[in-house]
Write a protein that holds these residues in place. Sequence first.
Motif, PDB file in Angstrom:
ATOM      1  N   VAL A  12     -23.765 -31.697  26.232  1.00  0.00           N
ATOM      2  CA  VAL A  12     -25.060 -31.292  26.773  1.00  0.00           C
ATOM      3  C   VAL A  12     -26.144 -32.079  26.034  1.00  0.00           C
ATOM      4  CG1 VAL A  12     -26.701 -29.410  27.135  1.00  0.00           C
ATOM      5  CG2 VAL A  12     -24.234 -28.982  27.354  1.00  0.00           C
ATOM      6  N   MET A  13     -26.953 -32.811  26.795  1.00  0.00           N
ATOM      7  CA  MET A  13     -28.086 -33.562  26.243  1.00  0.00           C
ATOM      8  C   MET A  13     -29.370 -32.818  26.581  1.00  0.00           C
ATOM      9  SD  MET A  13     -26.664 -36.181  24.766  1.00  0.00           S
ATOM     10  CE  MET A  13     -28.127 -37.147  24.364  1.00  0.00           C
ATOM     11  N   PHE A  59     -19.257 -36.005  16.644  1.00  0.00           N
ATOM     12  CA  PHE A  59     -20.116 -37.186  16.693  1.00  0.00           C
ATOM     13  C   PHE A  59     -20.102 -37.688  18.132  1.00  0.00           C
ATOM     14  CE2 PHE A  59     -18.321 -37.127  12.404  1.00  0.00           C
ATOM     15  CZ  PHE A  59     -19.461 -37.195  11.622  1.00  0.00           C
ATOM     16  N   VAL A  60     -21.289 -37.940  18.682  1.00  0.00           N
ATOM     17  CA  VAL A  60     -21.402 -38.395  20.075  1.00  0.00           C
ATOM     18  C   VAL A  60     -22.197 -39.690  20.115  1.00  0.00           C
ATOM     19  CG1 VAL A  60     -22.248 -37.838  22.387  1.00  0.00           C
ATOM     20  CG2 VAL A  60     -21.303 -36.015  20.932  1.00  0.00           C
ATOM     21  N   LEU A  61     -21.595 -40.725  20.700  1.00  0.00           N
ATOM     22  CA  LEU A  61     -22.297 -41.981  20.959  1.00  0.00           C
ATOM     23  C   LEU A  61     -22.873 -41.873  22.364  1.00  0.00           C
ATOM     24  CD1 LEU A  61     -20.896 -45.577  20.459  1.00  0.00           C
ATOM     25  CD2 LEU A  61     -22.061 -44.919  22.545  1.00  0.00           C
ATOM     26  N   TRP A  62     -24.199 -42.110  22.490  1.00  0.00           N
ATOM     27  CA  TRP A  62     -24.804 -42.056  23.820  1.00  0.00           C
ATOM     28  C   TRP A  62     -25.788 -43.205  24.003  1.00  0.00           C
ATOM     29  CZ3 TRP A  62     -30.108 -41.322  24.345  1.00  0.00           C
ATOM     30  CH2 TRP A  62     -30.783 -40.764  23.248  1.00  0.00           C
ATOM     31  N   ARG A  63     -25.992 -43.563  25.254  1.00  0.00           N
ATOM     32  CA  ARG A  63     -26.917 -44.649  25.628  1.00  0.00           C
ATOM     33  C   ARG A  63     -27.780 -44.164  26.787  1.00  0.00           C
ATOM     34  NH1 ARG A  63     -21.801 -48.458  25.946  1.00  0.00           N
ATOM     35  NH2 ARG A  63     -21.587 -48.997  23.748  1.00  0.00           N
ATOM     36  N   PRO A  95     -34.781 -42.194  33.827  1.00  0.00           N
ATOM     37  CA  PRO A  95     -33.468 -42.451  33.221  1.00  0.00           C
ATOM     38  C   PRO A  95     -33.020 -41.238  32.405  1.00  0.00           C
ATOM     39  CG  PRO A  95     -35.028 -44.223  32.720  1.00  0.00           C
ATOM     40  CD  PRO A  95     -35.806 -43.134  33.369  1.00  0.00           C
ATOM     41  N   ILE A  96     -31.727 -41.014  32.373  1.00  0.00           N
ATOM     42  CA  ILE A  96     -31.162 -39.943  31.551  1.00  0.00           C
ATOM     43  C   ILE A  96     -30.163 -40.555  30.572  1.00  0.00           C
ATOM     44  CG2 ILE A  96     -31.467 -38.159  33.317  1.00  0.00           C
ATOM     45  CD1 ILE A  96     -28.406 -38.316  33.779  1.00  0.00           C
ATOM     46  N   PRO A  97     -29.910 -39.884  29.459  1.00  0.00           N
ATOM     47  CA  PRO A  97     -28.918 -40.417  28.526  1.00  0.00           C
ATOM     48  C   PRO A  97     -27.511 -40.196  29.053  1.00  0.00           C
ATOM     49  CG  PRO A  97     -29.722 -38.320  27.742  1.00  0.00           C
ATOM     50  CD  PRO A  97     -30.507 -38.644  28.978  1.00  0.00           C
ATOM     51  N   ARG A  98     -26.617 -41.121  28.724  1.00  0.00           N
ATOM     52  CA  ARG A  98     -25.221 -41.014  29.127  1.00  0.00           C
ATOM     53  C   ARG A  98     -24.344 -41.014  27.875  1.00  0.00           C
ATOM     54  NH1 ARG A  98     -23.851 -40.387  34.681  1.00  0.00           N
ATOM     55  NH2 ARG A  98     -25.580 -41.254  35.840  1.00  0.00           N
ATOM     56  N   PRO A  99     -23.723 -39.877  27.556  1.00  0.00           N
ATOM     57  CA  PRO A  99     -22.748 -39.907  26.465  1.00  0.00           C
ATOM     58  C   PRO A  99     -21.629 -40.878  26.837  1.00  0.00           C
ATOM     59  CG  PRO A  99     -23.321 -37.663  27.043  1.00  0.00           C
ATOM     60  CD  PRO A  99     -23.900 -38.541  28.100  1.00  0.00           C
ATOM     61  N   THR A 146     -32.153 -35.833  22.910  1.00  0.00           N
ATOM     62  CA  THR A 146     -31.343 -35.549  21.736  1.00  0.00           C
ATOM     63  C   THR A 146     -30.059 -34.839  22.174  1.00  0.00           C
ATOM     64  OG1 THR A 146     -31.385 -34.570  19.520  1.00  0.00           O
ATOM     65  CG2 THR A 146     -32.475 -33.335  21.254  1.00  0.00           C
ATOM     66  N   LEU A 147     -29.048 -34.903  21.324  1.00  0.00           N
ATOM     67  CA  LEU A 147     -27.795 -34.199  21.582  1.00  0.00           C
ATOM     68  C   LEU A 147     -28.020 -32.709  21.362  1.00  0.00           C
ATOM     69  CD1 LEU A 147     -24.687 -34.179  22.020  1.00  0.00           C
ATOM     70  CD2 LEU A 147     -24.471 -34.570  19.555  1.00  0.00           C
ATOM     71  N   ASP A 148     -27.623 -31.888  22.335  1.00  0.00           N
ATOM     72  CA  ASP A 148     -27.796 -30.446  22.217  1.00  0.00           C
ATOM     73  C   ASP A 148     -26.514 -29.764  21.743  1.00  0.00           C
ATOM     74  OD1 ASP A 148     -29.557 -27.995  22.938  1.00  0.00           O
ATOM     75  OD2 ASP A 148     -27.620 -27.563  23.894  1.00  0.00           O
ATOM     76  N   SER A 149     -25.381 -30.056  22.411  1.00  0.00           N
ATOM     77  CA  SER A 149     -24.130 -29.390  22.039  1.00  0.00           C
ATOM     78  C   SER A 149     -22.922 -30.106  22.643  1.00  0.00           C
ATOM     79  CB  SER A 149     -24.144 -27.929  22.500  1.00  0.00           C
ATOM     80  OG  SER A 149     -24.316 -27.850  23.898  1.00  0.00           O
ATOM     81  N   VAL A 150     -21.757 -29.785  22.072  1.00  0.00           N
ATOM     82  CA  VAL A 150     -20.465 -30.199  22.628  1.00  0.00           C
ATOM     83  C   VAL A 150     -19.703 -28.905  22.842  1.00  0.00           C
ATOM     84  CG1 VAL A 150     -18.317 -31.451  22.211  1.00  0.00           C
ATOM     85  CG2 VAL A 150     -20.489 -32.415  21.430  1.00  0.00           C
ATOM     86  N   LEU A 151     -19.184 -28.708  24.048  1.00  0.00           N
ATOM     87  CA  LEU A 151     -18.499 -27.456  24.358  1.00  0.00           C
ATOM     88  C   LEU A 151     -17.225 -27.723  25.134  1.00  0.00           C
ATOM     89  CD1 LEU A 151     -19.648 -26.848  27.592  1.00  0.00           C
ATOM     90  CD2 LEU A 151     -21.641 -26.492  26.192  1.00  0.00           C
TER      91      LEU A 151
END
Length: 196
Positions: free
Chosen positions: A22-23, A97-101, A112-116, A41-46
Amino acid sequence: MPSSDTPATAPTGRPTLDVAVVMRRERLHGPSSHWQPWRWTLDSVLPDEPGFGTEPRLLRDDDGEQHWLHPGFQVELYRDEAEGYHLNAITPTPCWFVLWRMDEEPTLSTDPIPRPVVVTLSYYEAGRWLDAQETVEQVPAPAEVVDWVRAFVDEHYVVEPKRRRRPESFRSLVDRFGNAASVTTEKKRGRGAGDV
């Protein structure tokens, strides 16, 4: 642990977890908000759920922020990354750890939206991404995921014995060409005016 959060084994034989990212887009305040009103920003990984689908989707949109769900990521544990998992697991707050662009060609909205791109639990893998100038963020991992990683580390991580280094004083002296050299403490005497 919910069924979707249960570790599985990939066809490669490696343990895996299916996750979603979730971004969050949040409004900035202060002088810089004049030029950049929003920040991603990165919000969560679920745990990933079948109902999430396969495409990113907007979960929440209000005046202050947006939340975008990105499903379909698989975290796979590799034996050669065991030390990186170990370093993450022994920290006070182990994390994802999440790499996103940023998406260069937005298709879901006008902005534009971020893409993990990838999710990991390896401290070393995240470090390599940062060295490559990628955007990497972290969020705390839940206790059951940390226990899963620790079990993998316990099975596969072998602590390398530290080799005792010889003190530098025991090394043989060589000149810049690799030939043996010597050091003397005798004072060299030069020719004075009275020497013939």
